[in-house]
Design a protein around this motif. Sequence first.
Motif, mmCIF file in Angstrom:
data_model
loop_
_atom_site.group_PDB
_atom_site.id
_atom_site.type_symbol
_atom_site.label_atom_id
_atom_site.label_comp_id
_atom_site.label_asym_id
_atom_site.label_seq_id
_atom_site.Cartn_x
_atom_site.Cartn_y
_atom_site.Cartn_z
ATOM 1 N N GLU A 20 26.902 -9.973 -18.756
ATOM 2 C CA GLU A 20 28.240 -9.454 -19.088
ATOM 3 C C GLU A 20 28.198 -7.939 -19.214
ATOM 4 O O GLU A 20 27.132 -7.339 -19.201
ATOM 5 C CB GLU A 20 28.775 -10.084 -20.376
ATOM 6 C CG GLU A 20 27.773 -10.157 -21.479
ATOM 7 C CD GLU A 20 28.233 -11.142 -22.561
ATOM 8 O OE1 GLU A 20 27.963 -10.844 -23.727
ATOM 9 O OE2 GLU A 20 28.850 -12.168 -22.217
ATOM 10 N N GLY A 21 29.384 -7.366 -19.290
ATOM 11 C CA GLY A 21 29.471 -5.923 -19.526
ATOM 12 C C GLY A 21 29.377 -5.065 -18.286
ATOM 13 O O GLY A 21 29.225 -3.858 -18.407
ATOM 14 N N ILE A 22 29.479 -5.664 -17.097
ATOM 15 C CA ILE A 22 29.409 -4.818 -15.903
ATOM 16 C C ILE A 22 30.752 -4.115 -15.709
ATOM 17 O O ILE A 22 31.806 -4.734 -15.802
ATOM 18 C CB ILE A 22 29.017 -5.640 -14.651
ATOM 19 C CG1 ILE A 22 28.696 -4.699 -13.496
ATOM 20 C CG2 ILE A 22 30.086 -6.637 -14.228
ATOM 21 C CD1 ILE A 22 27.845 -5.299 -12.418
ATOM 22 N N PRO A 23 30.736 -2.791 -15.479
ATOM 23 C CA PRO A 23 32.011 -2.106 -15.251
ATOM 24 C C PRO A 23 32.597 -2.525 -13.905
ATOM 25 O O PRO A 23 31.895 -2.530 -12.909
ATOM 26 C CB PRO A 23 31.629 -0.620 -15.231
ATOM 27 C CG PRO A 23 30.154 -0.557 -15.194
ATOM 28 C CD PRO A 23 29.576 -1.914 -15.417
ATOM 29 N N LEU A 24 33.865 -2.939 -13.915
ATOM 30 C CA LEU A 24 34.485 -3.406 -12.674
ATOM 31 C C LEU A 24 35.398 -2.334 -12.103
ATOM 32 O O LEU A 24 35.976 -1.528 -12.837
ATOM 33 C CB LEU A 24 35.291 -4.680 -12.942
ATOM 34 C CG LEU A 24 34.459 -5.903 -13.338
ATOM 35 C CD1 LEU A 24 35.359 -7.076 -13.717
ATOM 36 C CD2 LEU A 24 33.504 -6.315 -12.218
ATOM 37 N N ALA B 123 24.493 5.315 -8.630
ATOM 38 C CA ALA B 123 25.944 5.380 -8.737
ATOM 39 C C ALA B 123 26.595 4.002 -8.700
ATOM 40 O O ALA B 123 27.615 3.779 -9.331
ATOM 41 C CB ALA B 123 26.498 6.253 -7.618
ATOM 42 N N ARG B 124 25.992 3.065 -7.963
ATOM 43 C CA ARG B 124 26.638 1.770 -7.783
ATOM 44 C C ARG B 124 25.642 0.637 -7.894
ATOM 45 O O ARG B 124 24.559 0.716 -7.314
ATOM 46 C CB ARG B 124 27.238 1.672 -6.376
ATOM 47 C CG ARG B 124 28.466 2.491 -6.192
ATOM 48 C CD ARG B 124 28.913 2.504 -4.758
ATOM 49 N NE ARG B 124 30.059 3.377 -4.660
ATOM 50 C CZ ARG B 124 31.313 2.984 -4.830
ATOM 51 N NH1 ARG B 124 31.583 1.717 -5.070
ATOM 52 N NH2 ARG B 124 32.298 3.838 -4.783
ATOM 53 N N PRO B 125 26.042 -0.448 -8.564
ATOM 54 C CA PRO B 125 25.180 -1.630 -8.555
ATOM 55 C C PRO B 125 25.288 -2.352 -7.210
ATOM 56 O O PRO B 125 26.237 -2.135 -6.459
ATOM 57 C CB PRO B 125 25.761 -2.500 -9.674
ATOM 58 C CG PRO B 125 27.182 -2.069 -9.797
ATOM 59 C CD PRO B 125 27.247 -0.635 -9.365
ATOM 60 N N LEU C 84 31.352 -0.177 3.844
ATOM 61 C CA LEU C 84 32.639 0.166 3.235
ATOM 62 C C LEU C 84 32.726 -0.586 1.914
ATOM 63 O O LEU C 84 32.601 -1.815 1.889
ATOM 64 C CB LEU C 84 33.789 -0.259 4.158
ATOM 65 C CG LEU C 84 35.201 -0.035 3.614
ATOM 66 C CD1 LEU C 84 35.542 1.464 3.542
ATOM 67 C CD2 LEU C 84 36.243 -0.760 4.482
ATOM 68 N N THR C 85 32.929 0.155 0.821
ATOM 69 C CA THR C 85 33.019 -0.521 -0.479
ATOM 70 C C THR C 85 34.457 -0.981 -0.723
ATOM 71 O O THR C 85 35.395 -0.512 -0.070
ATOM 72 C CB THR C 85 32.591 0.426 -1.621
ATOM 73 O OG1 THR C 85 33.515 1.530 -1.652
ATOM 74 C CG2 THR C 85 31.181 0.945 -1.416
#
Length: 329
Positions: free
Chosen positions: A34-38, A321-323, A265-266
């Motif tokens: 839990e707690g992943i920034p979306l 910067a990104r998971p 592409l994100t």
Amino acid sequence: MASCSDTYGRPIQYLRVSVTDRCNLRCVYCMPEEGIPLIPREDVLRYEEIVRVVRVAVEMGFVHVRLTGGEPLARKGIVDLVRELARIPGLDDLSMTTNGILLARYAEDLARAGLRRVNISLDTLRPDRFRRITRWGRLEDVLEGREAALAAGLRPVKINTVVVRGLNDDEVVDLARLTLQPDWHVRFIEVMPLGEGAHWAGDGVVPSAEIRARIEAALGPLTAVRGEAGAGPARYYRLPGAEGTLGFISPVTEHFCGGCNRLRLTSDGRLLPCLLSDLAIDLRTVLRAGADDETLREIFRRAVVAKPRGHHLAEEPVPAARPMSQIGG
Ligand code: SAM
Ligand code: SF4
């Protein structure tokens, strides 16, 4: 047909499109429980925006698009997106990488909408271990999803297995043995030290060479398979008498960048020139400001030119910067 090559002469024809950063699992090497920034919903590209970007890319010479996530099947209306993308002239190969949990429900509709094939992520053949790795998934759902994909004609189905020492590396021979049966293709991926994967940096990485040696000791010598279409950084082999292929993806221990043929592409509309770099080029802002196609093409060209020759995992800090759940693998 137009074509795109980068500064090092690599043809860049493959776009991986992350349609969401949300997921219905929490694989231990990918997402925290839990707690992943979306990504805020308003920042996520709408389907019509994704279709436009892909159309521009295909006009520039991209021929292969793979939908990924998070979990692509967790985004509402995904079949409609597939249908729209499949209509783009010149897009030869439309595929998806999925955890397979929802595949039994969607396989038939995806195939009818124009999806060609799927890769399914599966790290273990043991139900209890599957639950531990994914935190709450059911192995049975994935196996049913695979059957449904094959029945729907989404072939070949490739299995992607992230190998982590102490977590599932004792299963590499069992997984490799599957390729002796029809319709099983398995690719082993070294765990990358991105996000949650950082917990396994160093000792947790099982080098492809070691996996290969263990498989050969148990099942016989591997023969190289040449010319696997769109192989990118994977290397392919066959066991004696096997129909299926065994692939190795070695981002950590081998120079796998020479065959890199992709941009990413994100879901929030960034073009990523390299999986293992924090470089990100904003496409969404210009897209939403009403950019014409030529402006979008110019951004693609910038991203292609910005592709580094290779990654620097060994010398530089790992990209932060990104998971992986936002990049899409
Ligand atoms: N949810 C889909 C799935 O799991 O197939 C698509 C997205 S997932 C991020 C894409 C791929 O990245 C999966 O095959 C997954 O196993 C892989 N992956 C995630 N974290 C990784 C890591 N730290 N190292 C290597 N591969 C990783
Ligand atoms: Fe979800 Fe795929 Fe990451 Fe697993 S690897 S948590 S299924 S995005």
